[in-house]
Enzyme design. Structure first.
Site, PDB file in Angstrom:
ATOM      1  CD  GLN A 277      12.757  34.323  23.340  1.00 51.17           C
ATOM      2  OE1 GLN A 277      13.885  34.622  23.532  1.00 51.17           O
ATOM      3  NE2 GLN A 277      12.063  33.719  24.284  1.00 51.17           N
ATOM      4  CG  HIS A 279      14.948  40.080  21.827  1.00 46.22           C
ATOM      5  ND1 HIS A 279      14.349  41.430  21.920  1.00 46.22           N
ATOM      6  CD2 HIS A 279      15.139  39.752  22.886  1.00 46.22           C
ATOM      7  CE1 HIS A 279      14.912  41.814  22.919  1.00 46.22           C
ATOM      8  NE2 HIS A 279      15.240  40.902  23.589  1.00 46.22           N
ATOM      9  CG  LEU A 296      19.025  41.746  21.743  1.00 45.59           C
ATOM     10  CD1 LEU A 296      17.871  41.198  21.360  1.00 45.59           C
ATOM     11  CD2 LEU A 296      19.852  40.845  22.667  1.00 45.59           C
TER      12      LEU A 296
END
Length: 626
Positions: A277, A279, A296
Site C-alpha cells: 500500500q 499511502h 506520513l
C-alpha cells in the site's frame, strides 16, 4: 564456568540499561531463567535464555498477545529491536476502526466487514475480516477501560471520524496520535501484569527443521552479545516490509521484512506479497528536509476535510472520484496523485498540495495537534497554507500465512500476528484497520498459545543439532561483523530502495519487474564485497543483518508482482490494467530445494450476514464534510 544471572531479560530505568534481578520503574520483575553455562561459538560468547513463549516484536500486536498470555497465567518474554514502548505502532496516527455507532447508529460490524472486503478487492481471508470487525467494539471499550484517552463527543461517547472508503464514521481516535496512545495503554497494562520484556534485541534466525521451531538466535544490539532463546513457542509480531522502498513512512531501521524472512526460512509460507500500500500523503519536498521525506501525513487530515489540489489549483479528485473525492480508497487516491505528477501537474518536488486551511483554525489545532506541531517546526502553518504531499510506501498487506483463529503457521510452535501476516486486508488495507487487527487477532492468538503451553514448556529441550545450528549462526554473525570489503550495507539498502521504487512501485509492468529482478541479482552479487564499519553494536552491523532478510523478501515480492497478471487493489499493472475474475486467488510463496515456489489458492466467501451487507451497497457520502 560462572553462573549467569537468573534473569533472562533486562529492564529499563530512565533509559539506562540494568540487568539481573533489578526491577524497572514500572515494577516488572523478570521471572525467566538463564542457563547456568553460557555457550561459545568461535570468539563469540552467547547467553542462553529459557522462556515458555517468546514474542518477537513489542508493538501493539506483540503486546496484546503478551497481555492475553499473562492473564492466562503464562509468563512470555517480549523482545523488541528498540526501547520498550518505542515501536512502529506509535506512527499510526489517525485512528482505529470499530462499528460503535457513536455518530452513525446505523453502522454495525457487518458493514465494517463489507467495507473491508470491498477495500481488499475480495482477496481477504473471511475468518480474519469477520473476527476483526465483530470483536472490535469490545476491544475499543476494553482499551478505554485500561485508560486509553479516546476523544469524546459532548455526550461522552467515544468520538468517531470519517476515514477513506468507509461507509460511516467508524474511526475512533486520540487526536492524531492514536497509535501512540494505544501502545502506551497496552504497555501500561502489560506492566500491571508484570510481563517480562527485553529491549534492543534483534533475532537473526529461528531454530527450525521446517516442521517445528525450538527457539531463536539473535544478539543484544547494545552489547553485541549473542543470545540463544530456548522455547517451544515463538510468536512473530515483527511488522511488515514497506521500509524496503526508498520513500516510505517508517523509520529506516524497522519494517524491513524481518518477520517474513524469518518465517519463510523456518518453513512457513507467505501470501499476497505483491500487495504493497502506497499511502497517498507522505511528506515530499526540499522544504521539509531529507529526514522527513515520505513521513506520513495522516489520513485524518482528509478525514477532517482536507482537500487535494494540483499545481494548477484544480481539485483534481473531482476527475477521478467525484462521489468519494479525497476519501476514496488509498490506492485510488495514490494513483490519482501519481497520474497528476506524471502529466506535469505536480509541484516542483513531485507532489501535490493538501490543504485544510478552510477549516476553523482552532478545530484544526484540536483535531490535528501533531500535524500542526510538526509542520510549525518546519515553518509551515497548516491552518493558513497547504502541505506538499505525495505517495509513500506505507503498509504491506502480504505476509505470513496463518490460521486466524490460532495464529498457527503450519510450523509446529511458530505463530504470527499483526503486519507480519497476511489475510485481513486482502489487496488493499482499509484505513484504521491496522490497529484494529493488532488487538482483535492478537487476543485470539494469545489465548490459543496460552492453551497450547504445557508444564514441559518451562524447560524446553534443545537438540544437539539445533544447538549446532545456533552456533553456526553465531559464527556467521562473527564473520559478518568482520567483513572488510568496499560496499557498505547502507549503500546497498539505498540501492534496493531505489530499485523497488522504480520497478515495483505504484505502477508496474512486465518489463520493469523483470528489470528489477535482474538488478536484484546484481545487487545480491555485490554483497560479496560487503564492508561493515564497526562492531556488533553498530548501525552498520544492524543494516548488514537487515540486508540479507530484505533481499529475500524483495525477491519474493517482485516475483509475486510479476506472476499476478492483472490489476487489483494496491497492485496495478499498466500492461494488465483490468481486474480478472480468474485472479481472485491468493499467491502462496514457499521455499523449495530449487528456490522460491508460487502456487494459487482459492479465496473463501463471507458469511450470509456479511454478504447481505455487501449486497446493500453502503457507501460513504463524502459531501457530509462540505
Amino acid at each position: 564456568m560462572t553462573e549467569s544471572p537468573s534473569n533472562g531479560s533486562d529492564t529499563v530505568d530512565d533509559n539506562r540499561r540494568t540487568t539481573g534481578h533489578e526491577r524497572s520503574t514500572a515494577g516488572i520483575e523478570n521471572r525467566l531463567e538463564t542457563e547456568g553455562d553460557p555457550g561459545f561459538a568461535g570468539d563469540l560468547e552467547y547467553e542462553v535464555v529459557t522462556t515458555p513463549v517468546l514474542v518477537i516484536g513489542a508493538g501493539a500486536a506483540g503486546a496484546r498477545v503478551a497481555i492475553e498470555l499473562a492473564e492466562s497465567g503464562i509468563d512470555p518474554l517480549v523482545i523488541g529491536k528498540r526501547d520498550h514502548g518505542d515501536a512502529h505502532t506509535t506512527w499510526a496516527a489517525g485512528g482505529v476502526n470499530a462499528a460503535l455507532g457513536s455518530l452513525d447508529p446505523e453502522d454495525d460490524w457487518t458493514i465494517h466487514a463489507a467495507d473491508t472486503f470491498n477495500e481488499g478487492h475480495h482477496l481477504n481471508d473471511p475468518d480474519a475480516v469477520e473476527l476483526t470487525a465483530r470483536e472490535m467494539p469490545d476491544h475499543i471499550r476494553e482499551l478505554a477501560e485500561w485508560g486509553m484517552p479516546f476523544d469524546r463527543t459532548d455526550d461522552d461517547e467515544i468520538n468517531q471520524r470519517y476515514f477513506g472508503a468507509q461507509s460511516y464514521r467508524r474511526t475512533c481516535f486520540v487526536g492524531d496520535r492514536t497509535g501512540e496512545a494505544m501502545l502506551e495503554t497496552l504497555v501500561d497494562r502489560a506492566r500491571e501484569l508484570e510481563v517480562p520484556y527485553r529491549e534492543n534485541v534483534m533475532i537473526t534466525r529461528l531454530l527450525s527443521d521446517g516442521r517445528r521451531v525450538d527457539g531463536a538466535v539473535g544478539f543484544d544490539m547494545e552489547t553485541g552479545e549473542g543470545l540463544l532463546f530456548r522455547t517451544n513457542h515463538v510468536v512473530l509480531a515483527a511488522g511488515g516490509f514497506s521500509a524496503l522502498y526508498h520513500r516510505h513512512s517508517s523509520r529506516d531501521d524497522e519494517n524491513n521484512g524481518d518477520g517474513q524472512a524469518l518465517a519463510l526460512e523456518a518453513g512457513a509460507r507467505l501470501v499476497d506479497l505483491e500487495f504493497v500500500q502506497f499511502h497517498p500523503t507522505g511528506m515530499v519536498g526540499d522544504r521539509y528536509g531529507e529526514q522527513w521525506d515520505g513521513r506520513l501525513v495522516t489520513e485524518a487530515v482528509r478525514g477532517e476535510g482536507g482537500r487535494l489540489y494540483n499545481s494548477e489549483g484544480e481539485r483534481f479528485m473531482e476527475r477521478y472520484s467525484p462521489d468519494q473525492m479525497e476519501l476514496d480508497a488509498r490506492d485510488v487516491v495514490a494513483r490519482a496523485i501519481a497520474q497528476e505528477v506524471r502529466e506535469g501537474r505536480g509541484t516542483e518536488d513531485g507532489g501535490v498540495f493538501l490543504d485544510v486551511s478552510h477549516r476553523d483554525d482552532q478545530y484544526v489545532r484540536d483535531r490535528l495537534p501533531s500535524m500542526v506541531e510538526r509542520f510549525e517546526s518546519l515553518g509551515v502553518d497548516i491552518t493558513e497554507e497547504p502541505m506538499v504531499v505525495g505517495p509513500t510506501a506505507h503498509y504491506t498487506m502480504g505476509g505470513v500465512d496463518i490460521d486466524f483463529r490460532t495464529g498457527e503457521t503450519g510450523v509446529d510452535g511458530l505463530y504470527a500476528v499483526g503486519e507480519t501476516v497476511a489475510g485481513v486486508h486482502g489487496a488493499n488495507r482499509l484505513g484504521g484497520n491496522s490497529l484494529a487487527e493488532t488487538v482483535a487477532i492478537g487476543k485470539l492468538v494469545g489465548a490459543h498459545v496460552a492453551a497450547a503451553v504445557t508444564d514441559g514448556d518451562d524447560d524446553p529441550t534443545l537438540t544437539d543439532g539445533q544447538r549446532a545450528l545456533a552456533e553456526r549462526e553465531f559464527e556467521a554473525l562473527r564473520e559478518l561483523a568482520a567483513s572488510d570489503g568496499t560496499v557498505t550495507p547502507t549503500a546497498l539498502l539505498e540501492d534496493l530502495g531505489d530499485l523497488l521504487w522504480d520497478h515495483a512501485g505504484i505502477l508496474r509492468d512486465d518489463a520493469g519487474l523483470r528489470e528489477g529482478l535482474a538488478k536484484l541479482d546484481a545487487l545480491r552479487e555485490r554483497t560479496a564485497d560487503l564492508r561493515v564499519a564497526g562492531d556488533r553494536t553498530s548501525k552498520s552491523f544492524e543494516y548488514a543483518v537487515d540486508l540479507s532478510m530484505s533481499l529475500t523478501v524483495a525477491e519474493a515480492m517482485l516475483r509475486a508482482a510479476l506472476e499476478r497478471t492483472e490489476s487489483r487493489g494496491a497492485h496495478y499493472r499498466t500492461d494488465y490494467p483490468d481486474t480478472a475474475d480468474d485472479w481472485r486467488v491468493n499467491l502462496v510463496v514457499a521455499v523449495e530445494p530449487e528456490g522460491l515456489s508460487f502456487s494459487r489458492r482459492g479465496v473463501g466467501d463471507p458469511s450470509p450476514a456479511v454478504r447481505a451487507a455487501l449486497e446493500a451497497d453502503h457507501e460513504l457520502d463524502y459531501h457530509h464534510l462540505e
